[in-house]
Design a protein around this motif. Structure first.
Motif, short mmCIF file in Angstrom:
data_model
loop_
_atom_site.label_atom_id
_atom_site.label_comp_id
_atom_site.label_asym_id
_atom_site.label_seq_id
_atom_site.Cartn_x
_atom_site.Cartn_y
_atom_site.Cartn_z
N LEU A 169 0.84 -1.20 0.00
CA LEU A 169 0.00 0.00 0.00
C LEU A 169 0.87 1.25 0.00
O LEU A 169 1.75 1.41 0.85
CB LEU A 169 -0.91 0.01 1.22
CG LEU A 169 -1.87 1.19 1.28
CD1 LEU A 169 -3.02 0.99 0.30
CD2 LEU A 169 -2.41 1.39 2.68
N VAL A 170 0.62 2.14 -0.95
CA VAL A 170 1.40 3.37 -1.09
C VAL A 170 0.45 4.56 -1.03
O VAL A 170 -0.58 4.59 -1.72
CB VAL A 170 2.16 3.40 -2.43
CG1 VAL A 170 3.03 4.64 -2.53
CG2 VAL A 170 2.99 2.14 -2.59
N HIS A 171 0.79 5.54 -0.20
CA HIS A 171 -0.05 6.74 -0.14
C HIS A 171 0.79 7.93 0.29
O HIS A 171 1.68 7.81 1.13
CB HIS A 171 -1.20 6.55 0.85
CG HIS A 171 -2.48 7.16 0.37
ND1 HIS A 171 -3.54 6.43 -0.10
CD2 HIS A 171 -2.85 8.46 0.24
CE1 HIS A 171 -4.52 7.22 -0.47
NE2 HIS A 171 -4.12 8.47 -0.28
N GLY A 172 0.48 9.08 -0.30
CA GLY A 172 1.10 10.33 0.12
C GLY A 172 0.32 10.93 1.26
O GLY A 172 -0.90 11.09 1.19
N LEU A 173 1.01 11.26 2.34
CA LEU A 173 0.34 11.85 3.49
C LEU A 173 -0.04 13.31 3.26
O LEU A 173 -0.72 13.92 4.08
CB LEU A 173 1.22 11.72 4.74
CG LEU A 173 1.41 10.27 5.23
CD1 LEU A 173 2.41 10.21 6.38
CD2 LEU A 173 0.09 9.65 5.64
N GLN A 174 0.39 13.85 2.12
CA GLN A 174 -0.04 15.20 1.71
C GLN A 174 -0.92 15.12 0.46
O GLN A 174 -1.02 16.08 -0.29
CB GLN A 174 1.19 16.08 1.43
CG GLN A 174 2.13 16.24 2.60
CD GLN A 174 1.47 16.90 3.79
OE1 GLN A 174 0.64 17.80 3.63
NE2 GLN A 174 1.82 16.47 4.99
N ASP A 175 -1.57 13.99 0.26
CA ASP A 175 -2.40 13.79 -0.93
C ASP A 175 -3.79 14.35 -0.66
O ASP A 175 -4.56 13.81 0.13
CB ASP A 175 -2.49 12.29 -1.25
CG ASP A 175 -3.16 12.02 -2.58
OD1 ASP A 175 -3.82 12.93 -3.12
OD2 ASP A 175 -3.02 10.89 -3.09
N TRP A 176 -4.12 15.46 -1.33
CA TRP A 176 -5.45 16.06 -1.18
C TRP A 176 -6.37 15.64 -2.32
O TRP A 176 -7.53 16.06 -2.36
CB TRP A 176 -5.34 17.59 -1.11
CG TRP A 176 -4.30 18.07 -0.15
CD1 TRP A 176 -3.21 18.85 -0.43
CD2 TRP A 176 -4.20 17.76 1.24
NE1 TRP A 176 -2.45 19.04 0.69
CE2 TRP A 176 -3.04 18.38 1.74
CE3 TRP A 176 -4.98 17.00 2.12
CZ2 TRP A 176 -2.64 18.29 3.06
CZ3 TRP A 176 -4.58 16.90 3.44
CH2 TRP A 176 -3.43 17.54 3.89
N ASN A 177 -5.86 14.87 -3.28
CA ASN A 177 -6.72 14.33 -4.34
C ASN A 177 -7.46 13.09 -3.84
O ASN A 177 -8.68 12.99 -3.96
CB ASN A 177 -5.89 13.97 -5.57
CG ASN A 177 -5.29 15.18 -6.24
OD1 ASN A 177 -5.74 16.29 -6.04
ND2 ASN A 177 -4.26 14.97 -7.04
N VAL A 178 -6.69 12.14 -3.33
CA VAL A 178 -7.26 10.96 -2.68
C VAL A 178 -6.71 10.98 -1.26
O VAL A 178 -5.59 10.54 -1.00
CB VAL A 178 -6.88 9.66 -3.41
CG1 VAL A 178 -7.42 8.45 -2.67
CG2 VAL A 178 -7.40 9.68 -4.84
N ASP A 179 -7.50 11.51 -0.34
CA ASP A 179 -7.03 11.69 1.03
C ASP A 179 -6.62 10.35 1.65
O ASP A 179 -7.20 9.30 1.33
CB ASP A 179 -8.13 12.32 1.89
CG ASP A 179 -8.47 13.73 1.45
OD1 ASP A 179 -7.55 14.45 1.06
OD2 ASP A 179 -9.66 14.10 1.51
N PRO A 180 -5.65 10.38 2.56
CA PRO A 180 -5.20 9.12 3.19
C PRO A 180 -6.30 8.36 3.92
O PRO A 180 -6.16 7.16 4.14
CB PRO A 180 -4.10 9.59 4.15
CG PRO A 180 -3.62 10.88 3.59
CD PRO A 180 -4.81 11.52 2.96
N HIS A 181 -7.39 9.03 4.29
CA HIS A 181 -8.46 8.30 4.98
C HIS A 181 -9.12 7.28 4.06
O HIS A 181 -9.84 6.39 4.55
CB HIS A 181 -9.52 9.28 5.53
CG HIS A 181 -10.58 9.66 4.55
ND1 HIS A 181 -10.50 10.79 3.75
CD2 HIS A 181 -11.76 9.06 4.20
CE1 HIS A 181 -11.57 10.86 2.98
NE2 HIS A 181 -12.35 9.83 3.22
N ASN A 182 -8.87 7.36 2.75
CA ASN A 182 -9.37 6.33 1.85
C ASN A 182 -8.66 4.99 2.06
O ASN A 182 -9.16 3.96 1.61
CB ASN A 182 -9.20 6.78 0.40
CG ASN A 182 -10.21 7.83 -0.01
OD1 ASN A 182 -11.34 7.52 -0.35
ND2 ASN A 182 -9.81 9.11 0.05
N ALA A 183 -7.53 5.02 2.74
CA ALA A 183 -6.80 3.78 3.02
C ALA A 183 -6.79 3.44 4.51
O ALA A 183 -6.89 2.26 4.89
CB ALA A 183 -5.36 3.90 2.52
#
Length: 583
Positions: A310-324
Motif C-alpha cells: 500500500l502506497v499513499h502520500g500523506l499530503q495527498d489532497w486528491n485521494v485523502d489518506p483516509h481512503n486507506a
C-alpha cells in the motif's frame, strides 16, 4: 483523483519515467490452486544499497539496480469478448520478455482509463515506461488493460462499477491462464489505476497474488463524501470521466467507431450523475445501491487472500489518506501480508519528479517493487522484502515500522480553554466561542505552550467537541498547525464534519439550541513537533482544498474544563529506526 488531476490527465499531462533493471529469472510452476499466504521475507533492510541514478535516460525517476537478462519483445494487442450482457470489447496490450522456450513468467498489469487505443500493436506508452523497462527484462510480462469506455475497450465509463470490475476480473483470469504464464498476476497503478486492483481483489480471483494500490480507492463514496461533507464535486467528477471516455478516445486516435458510439450512448453516466446529486443534497449513500456497488471493502475482507503493498502520500489532497486508513489495518489484522509506504508527498508515485521537493523522492522505489514482485509472483522466498512499513514524518525523516499507524502509542490530550490555550490540564473556567461563517479571521484559535521536548504523533487524531447549533445543521473544519515563532505556521493536520453525520453515514436530527457531542477525526498523519514549538488548533466554517462547506450555519463551541479537546497518539523512536533514502 480530484478535478485538477482529471483535467490535467485529459490535457494529456501524464508523467511517466524510468528505465533499468536485476538478476536471473527462473521458470515457476503454476501455483494458482494455492493461497498466496504470508511466506516471511520482511526484514530491517531500510535501503537496498546501490546507485539508482541514471546518467543517460529519457526517464527521470527511480530504477532497479541491475539490468535484466531479457530483451522486450514487440508488444501485442488482444481483444476479449466481455462476458457482460453487452458483450463488448476488452482490449489488452501485452509486453513480454524474450525468455527461453518453456520458461513460464508472471504478469504485472496496470488497468485504468488513461491509455491510448494502441493501434498497430503500439503497446509501449510513456506512462508505463518505468515499469515495462524495469520489470520486463527481469522476466515479468507487463499488461495494459484499458477499462471499458477507454482506449479501444468498448462500452462507457462505469466509474469503478460492477461491469468494469467484471471485465477486469475476466482479463486477469485470461492472463493467468495463458500457456506462457506461470498462473500468477499482480496489479499496480496510481489513482484510478490504483483503484482497479481493489476491484479484482474483491472477487477473490485465484490468479491475483499481489496488488500495489498507489493512492487508490476501495470505496468510491468515501472519496467523494466524508462525515456528510462533500469533498470532490461528484457531479463534475462523473462528467469529466464520461467526457474523457469519448472525447479523448475516438476514431481520430485509433478507437473504433463502434466502441466510440457505445461510450457516448452508455447510461452509466446519467445514473451516476443523478446519484451524485442525491448524495450531495443528503450526504448519504443512495437508496438504489449505486454507491454500494462501488464499495469493494466487504468483499475484499471476505475474499482476498493475496498480499498488498500500500502506497499513499500523506499530503495527498486528491485521494485523502483516509481512503486507506484505518481500514487497511482490518485486512492486516486478518492475516494478509501488508507493506506500507507512506511519504510526505501529494498525489504521486514515490519516485515521481512531480513531488514537491525531490528530497521526498524514493529513487529506490523500482528496486523495492522488483523485490516485491519477484517474491509474490515468482515465489522466490530468498528475496528480501525490507520492513513491513516505511514512513516519512513531517520533518522529512524516514523510518522503519512494524506497521502503521504504530501500536505502541500513549494518548496525550490537550483541552481547549477560555483564554485560547491548548492545555494538558482540564481544570479552569468554562465559556464558549462562536464558529465564524464569514472567514478564518474570526475563527476560534487555540495555541499550546512551547513543547520543550517536542512531540511525535501519528494516525488520525480525534477532536471531541461540545457544540450547540444555532440552526438545524452546520459543518466544522479543524486545522492543526505547528509554529516555532507564533507567526509562520506549518499545517500538519485537517479534518471536517457535518453535525448531522456525527459518527455515521445516516443523517441525524440536529436541533437548534440543543447541545451535542461531536467527534471530528483529522486525516491520517505522521507528525513531529520540534522542541520549543507550539501546536495551534483553528476551527472554521470554511472548507479546505476540495472539501467544500455546503452548510455554513452558526455553531457555538463550548470550551473550558473537559468540554472540548484533541487527543494525540504519541510515541518515541530511537535513532536506529531512521534512515536516509538514496539521493
Amino acid at each position: 483523483m480530484n478535478r485538477l488531476f482529471v483535467v490535467t490527465t485529459v490535457a494529456g499531462l501524464i508523467l511517466a519515467a524510468i528505465a533499468g533493471c536485476i538478476g536471473e529469472e527462473k521458470s515457476q510452476e503454476d501455483t494458482t490452486d494455492e493461497e498466496p499466504g504470508f511466506l516471511g521475507g520482511f526484514s530491517n533492510t531500510a535501503v537496498f544499497a546501490g546507485d539508482y541514478r541514471m546518467e543517460e535516460s529519457s526517464y527521470v525517476s527511480g530504477r532497479v539496480l541491475q539490468d535484466g537478462l531479457y530483451e522486450m519483445l514487440p508488444g501485442e494487442v488482444v481483444y476479449l469478448k466481455s462476458e457482460q450482457l453487452d458483450g463488448t470489447d476488452i482490449q489488452i496490450g501485452i509486453i513480454k520478455p524474450n525468455v527461453p522456450q518453456g520458461v513460464k513468467i508472471p504478469v504485472i498489469a496496470d488497468a485504468g482509463p488513461y491509455f491510448t487505443p494502441m493501434p498497430d500493436n503500439k503497446v509501449f506508452q510513456e506512462r508505463i515506461g518505468r515499469w515495462a523497462e524495469n520489470f520486463v527484462p527481469h522476466g515479468h510480462a507487463f499488461a495494459l488493460i484499458p477499462i471499458r469506455g477507454s482506449a479501444n475497450s468498448g462500452g462507457g465509463s462505469d466509474l469503478c462499477g460492477p461491469q468494469e470490475a467484471a471485465d477486469l476480473n475476466q482479463a486477469v483470469t485470461w492472463l493467468g491462464q495463458q500457456e506462457w504464464c506461470n498462473g500468477n498476476v499482480g496489479m499496480i497503478g496510481k489513482s484510478y489505476d490504483g483503484s482497479t486492483p481493489w476491484e479484482v481483489a474483491a472477487t477473490g480471483n485465484p490468479h491475483l497474488k499481489t496488488i500495489v494500490p498507489i493512492s487508490g480507492i476501495s470505496d468510491m463514496f468515501t472519496l467523494l463524501f466524508k462525515n456528510g461533507t462533500e469533498s470532490r464535486a461528484p457531479v463534475v467528477f462523473h462528467t469529466l470521466y464520461y467526457l474523457y471516455g469519448f472525447a479523448n478516445n475516438n476514431p481520430d486516435n485509433g478507437r473504433s467507431a463502434k466502441n466510440t458510439a457505445e461510450g457516448i450512448a452508455d447510461v452509466s453516466f446519467p445514473v451516476g450523475a443523478t446519484m451524485s446529486v442525491y448524495s450531495t443534497l443528503t450526504g448519504e449513500r443512495d437508496p438504489l445501491g449505486y454507491w454500494a456497488a462501488r464499495n469493494y471493502r466487504p468483499d475484499l475482507e471476505k475474499n482476498y487472500k493475496g498480499s498488498i503493498l500500500l502506497v499513499h502520500g500523506l499530503q495527498d489532497w486528491n485521494v485523502d489518506p483516509h481512503n486507506a486508513y484505518p481500514w487497511i489495518n482490518t485486512l492486516e489484522d486478518k492475516g494478509l501480508a501488508v507493506k506500507h509506504m507512506l511519504g510526505q508527498w501529494g498525489h504521486h508515485h514515490p519516485d515521481s519528479m512531480e513531488i514537491e521537493g525531490t528530497e521526498h523522492m524514493r529513487w529506490d522505489w523500482q528496486e523495492i517493487l522488483l523485490h516485491w514482485f519477484d517474491y509474490w509472483l515468482k515465489g522466490n522466498e530468498s528475496v528480501d522484502l525490507g520492513p513491513r512499513a516505511q514512513v516519512e514524518d513531517s520533518s522529512g525523516r524516514w523510518r522503519n515500522e512494524e506497521t502503521w499507524p504504530p501500536k505502541d502509542t500513549a494518548s496525550v490530550t490537550f483541552y481547549l480553554t477560555v483564554d485560547g490555550k491548548l492545555s494538558t490540564d482540564p481544570s479552569g473556567d468554562s465559556g464558549e466561542a462562536s464558529m465564524s461563517i464569514l472567514g478564518s479571521s474570526e475563527s476560534p484559535v487555540f495555541i499550546s505552550e512551547p513543547i520543550d521536548n517536542g512531540l511525535r504523533f501519528a494516525g488520525s487524531p480525534a477532536i471531541n467537541l461540545t457544540v450547540t447549533p444555532q440552526m438545524s445543521g452546520g459543518q466544522i473544519t479543524a486545522l492543526l498547525y505547528s509554529t516555532a515563532d507564533g507567526s509562520s505556521m506549518q499545517r500538519v493536520g485537517c479534518g471536517q464534519v457535518d453535525l448531522g453525520f456525527n459518527g455515521g453515514e445516516k443523517r441525524q436530527l440536529v436541533i437548534p439550541g440543543q447541545e451535542m457531542q461531536v467527534t471530528l477525526m483529522l486525516q491520517p498523519l505522521d507528525v513531529v513537533i520540534a522542541p520549543g514549538s507550539c501546536l495551534v488548533l483553528k476551527f472554521t466554517q470554511n472548507g479546505y482544498e476540495d472539501h467544500l462547506n455546503l452548510a455554513p450555519l452558526p455553531v457555538t463551541l463550548a470550551i473550558g474544563g473537559n468540554c472540548s479537546r484533541i487527543t494525540l497518539d504519541t510515541f518515541e523512536r530511537q535513532d536506529d529506526v531512521f534512515f536516509t533514502p538514496p539521493e
